[in-house]
Design a protein around this motif. Structure first.
Motif, PDB file in Angstrom:
ATOM      1  N   ALA A   6      -2.129  13.040 -14.180  1.00 25.15           N
ATOM      2  CA  ALA A   6      -1.242  12.102 -13.476  1.00 25.15           C
ATOM      3  C   ALA A   6      -1.766  11.787 -12.081  1.00 25.15           C
ATOM      4  CB  ALA A   6       0.167  12.687 -13.393  1.00 25.15           C
ATOM      5  N   VAL A   7      -2.295  12.780 -11.387  1.00 30.71           N
ATOM      6  CA  VAL A   7      -2.734  12.542 -10.024  1.00 30.71           C
ATOM      7  C   VAL A   7      -4.024  11.729  -9.993  1.00 30.71           C
ATOM      8  CG1 VAL A   7      -4.215  14.557  -9.598  1.00 30.71           C
ATOM      9  CG2 VAL A   7      -2.770  13.699  -7.763  1.00 30.71           C
ATOM     10  N   ARG A   8      -4.814  11.804 -11.057  1.00 29.81           N
ATOM     11  CA  ARG A   8      -6.051  11.019 -11.103  1.00 29.81           C
ATOM     12  C   ARG A   8      -5.817   9.585 -11.571  1.00 29.81           C
ATOM     13  NH1 ARG A   8      -8.401  15.761 -13.870  1.00 29.81           N
ATOM     14  NH2 ARG A   8      -9.508  17.029 -12.329  1.00 29.81           N
ATOM     15  N   ASN A  39       5.020   5.739  -4.918  1.00 24.57           N
ATOM     16  CA  ASN A  39       5.349   5.733  -6.349  1.00 24.57           C
ATOM     17  C   ASN A  39       4.420   6.677  -7.119  1.00 24.57           C
ATOM     18  OD1 ASN A  39       7.395   3.875  -5.984  1.00 24.57           O
ATOM     19  ND2 ASN A  39       6.114   2.102  -6.464  1.00 24.57           N
ATOM     20  N   HIS A  40       3.168   6.698  -6.712  1.00 28.01           N
ATOM     21  CA  HIS A  40       2.201   7.584  -7.367  1.00 28.01           C
ATOM     22  C   HIS A  40       2.601   9.051  -7.163  1.00 28.01           C
ATOM     23  CE1 HIS A  40      -1.966   9.559  -7.544  1.00 28.01           C
ATOM     24  NE2 HIS A  40      -1.746   9.100  -8.772  1.00 28.01           N
ATOM     25  N   LEU A  41       2.973   9.404  -5.938  1.00 32.89           N
ATOM     26  CA  LEU A  41       3.347  10.791  -5.648  1.00 32.89           C
ATOM     27  C   LEU A  41       4.697  11.146  -6.259  1.00 32.89           C
ATOM     28  CD1 LEU A  41       2.246  11.044  -1.907  1.00 32.89           C
ATOM     29  CD2 LEU A  41       1.035  11.900  -3.913  1.00 32.89           C
ATOM     30  N   TYR A  79       0.855  -1.195   0.000  1.00 36.42           N
ATOM     31  CA  TYR A  79       0.000   0.000   0.000  1.00 36.42           C
ATOM     32  C   TYR A  79       0.894   1.250   0.000  1.00 36.42           C
ATOM     33  CZ  TYR A  79      -4.275   2.650   1.236  1.00 36.42           C
ATOM     34  OH  TYR A  79      -5.353   3.485   1.243  1.00 36.42           O
ATOM     35  N   ARG A  80       1.901   1.250   0.902  1.00 43.12           N
ATOM     36  CA  ARG A  80       2.794   2.404   0.992  1.00 43.12           C
ATOM     37  C   ARG A  80       3.551   2.617  -0.307  1.00 43.12           C
ATOM     38  NH1 ARG A  80       7.552   3.419   5.578  1.00 43.12           N
ATOM     39  NH2 ARG A  80       8.378   5.341   4.632  1.00 43.12           N
TER      40      ARG A  80
END
Length: 723
Positions: free
Chosen positions: A146-148, A90-92, A84-85
């Motif tokens: 990218a954030v979505r 990675n997303h951020l 989860y972390r």
């Protein structure tokens, strides 16, 4: 003056239309670019303590704003799961660093406030690059896709202040298109019913298009030198289109009336401009003055409404006095072409003793009965406004289901430590200490004693300025949160320091103070200028006073209805909104200015025709009956058309725009029916000849300098008798 304008527009009609065509092309090419140059927000009062506190902290300590909140949710993992972390980090990390200057998560802070009760939902707070909301919104647009893009195994929703701004902008553009889609076909059908033909029915739409395009040009020009709110587009479309239809209806109806009376085209146009044109000019000035009074408030949203509203009214008035007469001069009798079978030709003249005449006579036979019943009824409708609560704009302004609104509601519902709000305190030291936190120990202890304060911490220190963050479990819009701010402000500053208190609730309190301080000046300005204008128009001191009192009645009734609907939540299901328990603080101010102007629009039109008949007959009762007969149908038609245009905005997904639409519909309906059709005839019958009273010196001044085309023999006699 207006006779001269009528002759000019007739004799230079093709030149006037050619200039209009060039203007339309320029407006289409340049003016429509206004959508990309407007600002967001603008509901705060600048140069207040709250604004200075935030500015001091940002300039010295740095920004730590929660511009964007990214909500993560997993169906089968908890935040304790390393996968989860990794997915969140990675997303951020995939977001561009030049746009995201800081971020905070559960794993960087270890704060339990970042974890929902189900342990499967968390969020990240992003601080975006940019010195102002516009720059931060541009940063958000660059990272939005990218954030979505959700990482594998996680669902993502995006909220926060900037995301709310963006969604409000998108919703606003959608609402304008929706309103025009709803209103235009209905308005066209009603115009055909009123005029009985397609050519005449198209002329108000012609003026409406000019008004909107012209206002766009003005707003884009203003946006080059000052901030203009995106919400100004709503008032341009609403007021510009609605009043343009009203003014065109007045002018075209009088022109057809003069043609039907046997005038040739030039004579009909000259007479139209000296009567209906004069009325349109006075109406436009009065409405423009009322709306422009909003510039007295140092709040960008209200100033922008003043810019947009005044620009739309001014362009609508100018178009109705230049381009429309020129087009009528070209059309001549062809204005009645393309008449549709089964539709009555309506000239507005009315039979000498038609339905409106009979209504006026009926009212004037029993004037006391109508006044005694209707005035208390209107005041009774206004009683709920005495219990009005004023607040600010938050996520509930968006429709239910909006992504950024859902994020905020999820945080408030599922995150035990994420609810509530912060009060920001900027502490500036005269002599910077070696240990700012230690120097503030006593001050922090006093702040912790303020009622309903949950926690106090020093957020940062730099350049002799420390930020102190006071947290309460109340949300920023709740009334007890205001008590917390007042309590924090009441705590004495530490020795050798100056303190400024900010935050969302503090900004709201400062806004309410500014509005309360400036509102009497705005009201006084509107009343004084309107009184003077009506005297110049009609030569009476009684009629302006009566008109102002009638406005108070319709305003109080509509304001009471607004509280009953939007604050108390009645009809929330029908109108599709979530009641917040208060009215947006800027809305009563905005509605006062707009409604005052619109009420005077119909007052001027009705009294102009009554004055015309009184000058001709010298009989007050007959003049009122004939004036209502000749204008009642037009005023009703104009009000109905304006209600259709405004009601379309009541479908808006933005609650405070919906509130404006509903408030205007209620006020226009009451004004055109109860006030103009019933109370005006009743009160004018009771006052009799006193309606036209003014002191002899003012009467003589008005006879020489009043805004009228030619002196009437009857008025000469009145002047002589007065002297």
């Amino acid at each position: 003056m207006f006779e001269t304008l009528g002759r000019f527009t007739y004799r230079r009609r093709r030149l006037v239309l050619a200039v209009t065509g060039v203007f339309v092309l320029a407006a289409l090419v340049w003016g429509t670019g206004v959508f990309g140059s407007l600002a967001n927000g603008g509901f705060e009062a600048p140069n207040t303590e709250a604004a200075r506190a935030v500015r001091t902290i940002e300039q010295s300590v740095g920004r730590t704003g929660s511009d964007v909140i990214v909500l993560y949710r997993s169906d089968d993992r908890t935040v304790a799961d390393p996968a989860y972390r990794r997915g969140v980090e990675n997303h951020l990390n995939g977001l561009p660093r030049e746009d995201v200057v800081a971020s905070a998560t559960y794993w960087t802070t270890r704060s339990p406030a970042f974890v929902a009760d189900d342990q499967r939902t968390t969020y990240a707070v992003l601080t975006l690059a940019g010195a102002d909301p516009e720059q931060r919104l541009a940063s958000y647009h660059r990272i939005a896709d990218a954030v979505r893009a959700a990482p594998a195994g996680l669902d993502v929703q995006v909220g926060g202040e900037i995301a709310v701004f963006d969604e409000v902008n998108t919703q606003t553009e959608h609402d304008i298109v929706q309103a025009e889609t709803i209103s235009l076909p209905i308005v066209l059908v009603l115009l055909v019913v009123v005029f009985g033909g397609l050519v005449a029915a198209s002329l108000p739409l012609f003026v409406g298009g000019l008004a909107i395009l012209g206002a766009f040009v003005v707003l884009r020009g203003l946006s080059l030198v000052t901030d203009v709110s995106v919400f100004s587009i709503n008032i341009v479309t609403m007021i510009g289109f609605g009043l343009a239809i009203d003014y065109a209806l007045f002018v075209v109806t009088r022109f057809r009336e003069q043609l039907a009376a046997g005038d040739d085209v030039e004579a009909a146009l000259v007479r139209t401009m000296s009567t209906a044109g004069r009325t349109v000019a006075f109406s436009g000035i009065t409405v423009g003055v009322a709306i422009s009074s909003l510039v007295l408030f140092p709040v960008m949203f209200l100033r922008s409404m003043a810019y947009g509203g005044a620009a739309a009214v001014a362009v609508a008035m100018v178009a109705a006095l230049t381009a429309l007469p020129a087009l009528l001069g070209v059309l001549g009798h062809r204005v009645d072409k393309l008449r549709l079978p089964g539709f009555r030709r309506h000239t507005g003249s009315g039979a000498g003793h038609g339905a409106w005449y009979r209504l006026a006579q009926n009212v004037m036979r029993r004037p006391i009965r109508y006044v005694v019943v209707l005035v208390p009824l209107m005041l009774l409708l206004g009683i709920p406004f005495l219990q009005a609560q004023l607040g600010g704009v938050d996520h509930r302004a968006l429709p239910d289901g909006a992504a950024s609104r859902e994020v905020t509601e999820t945080l408030q519902r599922d995150f035990a430590g994420a609810g509530g709000s912060d009060v920001l305190v900027a502490v500036r030291f005269a002599s910077p200490p070696a240990d700012a936190a230690g120097a503030l120990t006593g001050y922090v202890g006093q702040l912790q004693q303020v009622k309903d304060v949950e926690s106090v911490r020093v957020g940062g220190y730099a350049d002799g300025v420390a930020s102190v963050i006071v947290h309460t479990h109340y949300t920023a819009q709740e009334l007890p949160a205001r008590d917390v701010v007042e309590g924090v402000r009441a705590v004495a500053a530490p020795p050798g320091t100056s303190v400024e208190v900010g935050g969302e609730t503090a900004a709201l309190l400062d806004l309410l103070h500014v509005l309360a301080e400036r509102a009497p000046w705005m009201a006084g300005f509107i009343v004084l200028v309107t009184f003077v204008l009506l005297f110049v128009a009609f030569g009476s001191l009684v009629l302006p006073a009566k008109a102002l009192l009638m406005n108070v009645l319709s305003l109080s009734a509509s304001f009471g209805a607004m509280v009953w609907i939007f604050q108390d939540g009645n009809l929330s299901g029908l109108l599709d909104f979530t009641p917040a328990g208060f009215l947006d603080a800027t809305n009563p101010v905005l509605l006062f200015a707009v409604l005052f102007g619109l009420s005077m629009d119909y007052e001027v039109f009705l009294l102009s025709r009554i004055r015309e008949e009184y000058d001709r007959t010298g009989d007050n009762t007959q003049a009122v009956a004939l004036g209502l007969q000749r204008t009642g149908g037009i005023i009703t038609s104009a009000a109905l058309l304006l209600i259709i245009v405004v009601a379309a905005f009541a479908t808006s997904g933005i609650v405070f725009v919906k509130m404006i639409g509903v408030g205007l519909v209620i006020a226009i309906f009451l004004d055109a029916t109860v006030v103009r059709a019933l109370l005006v005839p009743a009160t004018m019958r009771l006052l009799g000849r006193a309606n036209w009273w003014a002191p002899a010196p003012l009467t003589r001044w008005w006879q020489r300098h009043g805004f009228r085309e030619e002196p009437a023999e009857r008025e000469k006699q009145l002047v002589e008798s007065a002297s």
